[in-house]
Scaffold this motif. Sequence first.
Motif, short mmCIF file in Angstrom:
data_model
loop_
_atom_site.label_atom_id
_atom_site.label_comp_id
_atom_site.label_asym_id
_atom_site.label_seq_id
_atom_site.Cartn_x
_atom_site.Cartn_y
_atom_site.Cartn_z
N VAL A 1 -2.30 10.40 2.64
CA VAL A 1 -1.99 9.03 2.28
C VAL A 1 -3.01 8.16 2.99
CG1 VAL A 1 -0.26 7.22 2.37
CG2 VAL A 1 0.45 9.59 2.12
N PHE B 1 -2.88 0.60 2.91
CA PHE B 1 -1.66 -0.09 3.27
C PHE B 1 -1.82 -0.97 4.51
CE2 PHE B 1 -0.62 3.76 1.03
CZ PHE B 1 0.18 3.26 0.02
N HIS C 1 4.28 5.34 4.70
CA HIS C 1 4.05 4.98 3.30
C HIS C 1 5.37 4.86 2.55
CE1 HIS C 1 2.60 5.10 -0.81
NE2 HIS C 1 3.28 6.21 -1.02
N LYS D 1 7.05 1.34 1.22
CA LYS D 1 7.32 1.25 -0.22
C LYS D 1 8.80 0.93 -0.47
CE LYS D 1 6.80 3.94 -4.46
NZ LYS D 1 6.40 5.24 -5.02
#
Length: 176
Positions: free
Chosen positions: A95, A100, A162, A166
């Motif tokens: 990831v 992000f 992550h 989210k």
Amino acid sequence: MEWADLMRAANAGDEAAYARLLKGLAIELRAFVRGALARSNSAVDVEDIVQETLIAIHLKRHTWIDTEPFGPWMRAIARHKFIDAMRRIGRRVHVPIEDFENLLSAEEANPDTPRSDVEKHLPQLPDRQRGVVQSIALDGRSISETAKQFAMSEGAVRVALHRGVKTLAGVMRGAV
């Protein structure tokens, strides 16, 4: 000649028998791997697993007992190489945290969203995700510090972060 006969001859130094054995095994292994991959819906290259299996057979050929059947010995190696390939895929969780970065700090992600709003929705996350998001996004700890704190790998921290960000974004969108 049967595979066991070819392997006996190969172990005795017959290079032609060994070449015939490997050629025959490659055909059989490709069929096995294709079938197994079709059932697993995986994008692994068949030839990679076949070659790894042939190399393992080559390196371990001295362990085959020539009075025992060859097929089960060979299939055990093939099965283990297939499982190893599947495990490698399963561990390839990447990831890119850079994607992000703007979400890592709640205040930077949306200056209009006060920190208290993020903290208010944080309890809705699963424990591990909540701890990781709290540690990184709100407390400002690094991935490695958080990994040590929660006894997790850095990759697992990235995944939890992550997923947590989210989920939190979805929860906060629904609350607005």
